[in-house]
Scaffold this motif. Structure first.
Motif, PDB file in Angstrom:
ATOM      1  N   PHE A 143       0.834  -1.189   0.000  1.00 38.37           N
ATOM      2  CA  PHE A 143       0.000   0.000   0.000  1.00 38.37           C
ATOM      3  C   PHE A 143       0.878   1.252   0.000  1.00 38.37           C
ATOM      4  CE2 PHE A 143      -2.115  -3.481   2.126  1.00 38.37           C
ATOM      5  CZ  PHE A 143      -3.368  -3.503   1.547  1.00 38.37           C
ATOM      6  N   ASP A 144       0.303   2.365  -0.449  1.00 37.02           N
ATOM      7  CA  ASP A 144       1.070   3.604  -0.441  1.00 37.02           C
ATOM      8  C   ASP A 144       1.242   4.114   0.987  1.00 37.02           C
ATOM      9  OD1 ASP A 144      -1.281   4.919   0.289  1.00 37.02           O
ATOM     10  OD2 ASP A 144      -1.728   5.564  -1.752  1.00 37.02           O
ATOM     11  N   SER A 145       2.016   5.185   1.152  1.00 40.71           N
ATOM     12  CA  SER A 145       2.432   5.641   2.480  1.00 40.71           C
ATOM     13  C   SER A 145       1.315   6.306   3.268  1.00 40.71           C
ATOM     14  CB  SER A 145       3.598   6.632   2.344  1.00 40.71           C
ATOM     15  OG  SER A 145       3.214   7.742   1.543  1.00 40.71           O
ATOM     16  N   ASP A 146       0.138   6.552   2.658  1.00 39.00           N
ATOM     17  CA  ASP A 146      -0.952   7.209   3.369  1.00 39.00           C
ATOM     18  C   ASP A 146      -1.807   6.253   4.184  1.00 39.00           C
ATOM     19  OD1 ASP A 146      -0.303   9.729   2.433  1.00 39.00           O
ATOM     20  OD2 ASP A 146      -1.447   9.460   0.587  1.00 39.00           O
ATOM     21  N   ILE A 147      -1.539   4.945   4.062  1.00 42.23           N
ATOM     22  CA  ILE A 147      -2.297   3.982   4.858  1.00 42.23           C
ATOM     23  C   ILE A 147      -2.014   4.225   6.337  1.00 42.23           C
ATOM     24  CG2 ILE A 147      -2.544   1.545   5.403  1.00 42.23           C
ATOM     25  CD1 ILE A 147      -3.822   2.339   2.825  1.00 42.23           C
ATOM     26  N   PRO A 148      -3.071   4.315   7.201  1.00 43.45           N
ATOM     27  CA  PRO A 148      -2.842   4.622   8.613  1.00 43.45           C
ATOM     28  C   PRO A 148      -2.197   3.471   9.375  1.00 43.45           C
ATOM     29  CG  PRO A 148      -5.151   4.099   8.232  1.00 43.45           C
ATOM     30  CD  PRO A 148      -4.493   4.169   6.873  1.00 43.45           C
ATOM     31  N   ASP A 149      -1.424   3.843  10.397  1.00 43.45           N
ATOM     32  CA  ASP A 149      -0.873   2.892  11.361  1.00 43.45           C
ATOM     33  C   ASP A 149      -0.095   1.748  10.730  1.00 43.45           C
ATOM     34  OD1 ASP A 149      -2.081   4.320  13.452  1.00 43.45           O
ATOM     35  OD2 ASP A 149      -3.974   3.259  13.119  1.00 43.45           O
ATOM     36  N   PRO A 150       0.937   2.030   9.931  1.00 43.16           N
ATOM     37  CA  PRO A 150       1.717   0.933   9.357  1.00 43.16           C
ATOM     38  C   PRO A 150       2.441   0.146  10.438  1.00 43.16           C
ATOM     39  CG  PRO A 150       2.836   3.020   9.030  1.00 43.16           C
ATOM     40  CD  PRO A 150       1.485   3.353   9.594  1.00 43.16           C
ATOM     41  N   GLY A 151       2.489  -1.134  10.277  1.00 42.31           N
ATOM     42  CA  GLY A 151       3.201  -1.987  11.209  1.00 42.31           C
ATOM     43  C   GLY A 151       4.644  -2.142  10.784  1.00 42.31           C
ATOM     44  N   PRO A 152       5.407  -2.971  11.487  1.00 42.61           N
ATOM     45  CA  PRO A 152       6.817  -3.161  11.135  1.00 42.61           C
ATOM     46  C   PRO A 152       7.009  -3.851   9.795  1.00 42.61           C
ATOM     47  CG  PRO A 152       6.135  -4.708  12.840  1.00 42.61           C
ATOM     48  CD  PRO A 152       5.009  -3.740  12.671  1.00 42.61           C
ATOM     49  N   ASN A 153       5.996  -4.575   9.356  1.00 42.52           N
ATOM     50  CA  ASN A 153       6.053  -5.260   8.068  1.00 42.52           C
ATOM     51  C   ASN A 153       4.995  -4.655   7.162  1.00 42.52           C
ATOM     52  OD1 ASN A 153       6.120  -6.949   5.908  1.00 42.52           O
ATOM     53  ND2 ASN A 153       5.588  -8.807   7.020  1.00 42.52           N
ATOM     54  N   ASP A 154       5.419  -4.044   6.043  1.00 47.37           N
ATOM     55  CA  ASP A 154       4.484  -3.340   5.171  1.00 47.37           C
ATOM     56  C   ASP A 154       3.778  -4.249   4.186  1.00 47.37           C
ATOM     57  OD1 ASP A 154       4.936  -0.887   6.296  1.00 47.37           O
ATOM     58  OD2 ASP A 154       6.552  -0.360   4.925  1.00 47.37           O
ATOM     59  N   ILE A 186      -8.690 -14.962   3.358  1.00 47.37           N
ATOM     60  CA  ILE A 186      -8.093 -15.088   4.681  1.00 47.37           C
ATOM     61  C   ILE A 186      -6.811 -14.258   4.743  1.00 47.37           C
ATOM     62  CG2 ILE A 186      -7.096 -16.646   6.399  1.00 47.37           C
ATOM     63  CD1 ILE A 186     -10.043 -17.116   6.011  1.00 47.37           C
ATOM     64  N   ASN A 187      -6.746 -13.307   5.693  1.00 47.53           N
ATOM     65  CA  ASN A 187      -5.503 -12.576   5.931  1.00 47.53           C
ATOM     66  C   ASN A 187      -4.549 -13.450   6.746  1.00 47.53           C
ATOM     67  OD1 ASN A 187      -6.287 -10.114   4.672  1.00 47.53           O
ATOM     68  ND2 ASN A 187      -7.454  -9.545   6.497  1.00 47.53           N
ATOM     69  N   LEU A 188      -3.295 -13.517   6.301  1.00 49.13           N
ATOM     70  CA  LEU A 188      -2.333 -14.406   6.947  1.00 49.13           C
ATOM     71  C   LEU A 188      -1.421 -13.694   7.938  1.00 49.13           C
ATOM     72  CD1 LEU A 188      -1.337 -16.554   3.831  1.00 49.13           C
ATOM     73  CD2 LEU A 188      -3.103 -17.015   5.550  1.00 49.13           C
ATOM     74  N   ASN A 189      -1.495 -12.356   7.997  1.00 46.34           N
ATOM     75  CA  ASN A 189      -0.679 -11.616   8.966  1.00 46.34           C
ATOM     76  C   ASN A 189      -1.369 -10.298   9.288  1.00 46.34           C
ATOM     77  OD1 ASN A 189      -0.188 -10.369   6.469  1.00 46.34           O
ATOM     78  ND2 ASN A 189       1.886  -9.741   7.074  1.00 46.34           N
ATOM     79  N   THR A 190      -0.732  -9.498  10.161  1.00 44.87           N
ATOM     80  CA  THR A 190      -1.270  -8.198  10.564  1.00 44.87           C
ATOM     81  C   THR A 190      -0.210  -7.128  10.288  1.00 44.87           C
ATOM     82  OG1 THR A 190      -2.554  -9.279  12.305  1.00 44.87           O
ATOM     83  CG2 THR A 190      -2.331  -6.882  12.454  1.00 44.87           C
ATOM     84  N   HIS A 192      -0.676  -3.923   9.178  1.00 44.96           N
ATOM     85  CA  HIS A 192      -1.095  -2.566   9.519  1.00 44.96           C
ATOM     86  C   HIS A 192      -1.970  -2.638  10.759  1.00 44.96           C
ATOM     87  CE1 HIS A 192       0.482  -1.072   5.712  1.00 44.96           C
ATOM     88  NE2 HIS A 192      -0.092  -2.099   5.137  1.00 44.96           N
ATOM     89  N   ALA A 193      -1.405  -2.256  11.885  1.00 38.69           N
ATOM     90  CA  ALA A 193      -2.056  -2.444  13.171  1.00 38.69           C
ATOM     91  C   ALA A 193      -3.441  -1.797  13.181  1.00 38.69           C
ATOM     92  CB  ALA A 193      -1.189  -1.850  14.281  1.00 38.69           C
ATOM     93  N   GLY A 194      -4.456  -2.594  13.462  1.00 34.71           N
ATOM     94  CA  GLY A 194      -5.811  -2.086  13.559  1.00 34.71           C
ATOM     95  C   GLY A 194      -6.512  -1.910  12.234  1.00 34.71           C
ATOM     96  N   TRP A 195      -5.812  -2.029  11.119  1.00 34.20           N
ATOM     97  CA  TRP A 195      -6.438  -1.795   9.806  1.00 34.20           C
ATOM     98  C   TRP A 195      -6.622  -3.092   9.042  1.00 34.20           C
ATOM     99  CZ3 TRP A 195      -5.176  -1.705   4.439  1.00 34.20           C
ATOM    100  CH2 TRP A 195      -6.064  -0.968   3.663  1.00 34.20           C
ATOM    101  N   ILE A 196      -5.601  -3.933   9.057  1.00 34.47           N
ATOM    102  CA  ILE A 196      -5.710  -5.293   8.532  1.00 34.47           C
ATOM    103  C   ILE A 196      -5.330  -6.233   9.658  1.00 34.47           C
ATOM    104  CG2 ILE A 196      -4.756  -6.986   6.920  1.00 34.47           C
ATOM    105  CD1 ILE A 196      -4.277  -4.790   4.949  1.00 34.47           C
ATOM    106  N   THR A 197      -6.193  -7.188   9.947  1.00 36.70           N
ATOM    107  CA  THR A 197      -5.909  -8.125  11.020  1.00 36.70           C
ATOM    108  C   THR A 197      -5.926  -9.548  10.487  1.00 36.70           C
ATOM    109  OG1 THR A 197      -8.254  -8.195  11.636  1.00 36.70           O
ATOM    110  CG2 THR A 197      -6.857  -6.631  12.812  1.00 36.70           C
ATOM    111  N   ARG A 198      -5.155 -10.373  11.123  1.00 37.95           N
ATOM    112  CA  ARG A 198      -5.034 -11.773  10.702  1.00 37.95           C
ATOM    113  C   ARG A 198      -6.357 -12.496  10.885  1.00 37.95           C
ATOM    114  NH1 ARG A 198      -0.383 -15.917  13.038  1.00 37.95           N
ATOM    115  NH2 ARG A 198      -0.938 -17.725  11.742  1.00 37.95           N
ATOM    116  N   GLY A 199      -6.675 -13.376   9.936  1.00 35.97           N
ATOM    117  CA  GLY A 199      -7.893 -14.172  10.027  1.00 35.97           C
ATOM    118  C   GLY A 199      -8.855 -13.870   8.893  1.00 35.97           C
TER     119      GLY A 199
END
Length: 251
Positions: A143-154, A186-190, A192-199
């Protein structure tokens, strides 16, 4: 044949009319999606026998939300494939998905572009009752840099499983078919904290009619129910009621 068709129709209708009750506050929308997808046999189009097992995938989509009044997302998805045999094909490619509301951040955030690398396996077979397709797809999403709350893995990793049945309706017309399709995400990881969650991410169920214009072109039109699971701290779940119009080309 008619008895089997009624059975599958009942199963599909039950699934579409009874989406998972994941959240009490679900935002609904009426949307229109259009798709053109070409599956090109490079041996056929080039006349080179050495390329007869190689395939080219060219796909374009336009999606309109907010009661089908505004652009929501488009998708450009090219890929290259190899036919292992007449039933199994493996693919890899890239996808670009410029996105706005209602898929973008509904809290005033900017529109964004999504880029994907994807790999998939497609199994297709014909039976006495019709045609069956199984597609397993693995995506790496950027995703581009405007996605909120990026996690350690983009990078967001997602698995998609599709099942599709096409039942000939020759008792009405030889070119007509009845389509049932479902796809689970099915999302396999998280990433972007709070924006994409695993499951569980979403499910898309489709019922419609297909029309074979000729050996090259087949059209489909029908209803799709899309249920999207959202982290409730960010926004409620979404349910889209979609009119889907698809054109499939084989060369």
């Amino acid at each position: 044949m008619i008895r089997k068709l009624k059975l599958f129709t009942a199963i599909a209708a039950f699934g579409l009319l009874s989406p998972p009750a994941i959240a009490e506050d679900v935002v609904e929308d009426f949307q229109t999606w259009g798709q053109v997808m070409a599956n090109i046999n490079l041996g056929n189009v080039t006349g080179n026998e050495n390329l007869k097992n190689w395939r080219l995938w060219l796909e374009g989509q336009g999606r309109f939300g907010m009661d089908s009044t505004q652009f929501s997302q488009s998708l450009i998805r090219p890929g290259i494939g190899y036919a292992i045999n007449d039933k199994i094909t493996v693919w890899a490619g890239y996808a670009w998905a410029p996105t706005s509301k209602p898929f973008a951040n509904p809290n005033g955030g900017k529109n964004f572009d999504e880029h994907r690398l994807w790999q998939q396996l497609i199994y297709t077979d014909n039976f006495s009752f019709g045609r069956f397709q199984w597609r397993s797809r693995f995506e790496q999403r950027f995703f581009d840099s405007d996605i909120p709350d990026p996690g350690p893995n983009d990078v967001a990793y997602r698995f998609r499983q599709l099942w599709k049945f096409s039942f000939p309706m020759s008792f009405i017309h030889e070119k007509l078919s009845f389509i049932i399709q479902d796809e689970l995400f099915i999302n396999l990881n998280t990433p972007h904290a709070g924006w994409i969650t695993r499951g569980f991410d979403q499910n898309r169920g489709f019922v419609g009619l297909g029309w074979k214009f000729n050996n090259t072109a087949t059209g489909e039109i029908g209803y799709m129910n899309q249920y999207i699971n959202r982290p409730h701290t960010i926004r409620p779940d979404q349910m889209q009621h979609i009119v889907g119009v698809n054109l499939f080309l084989n060369f």
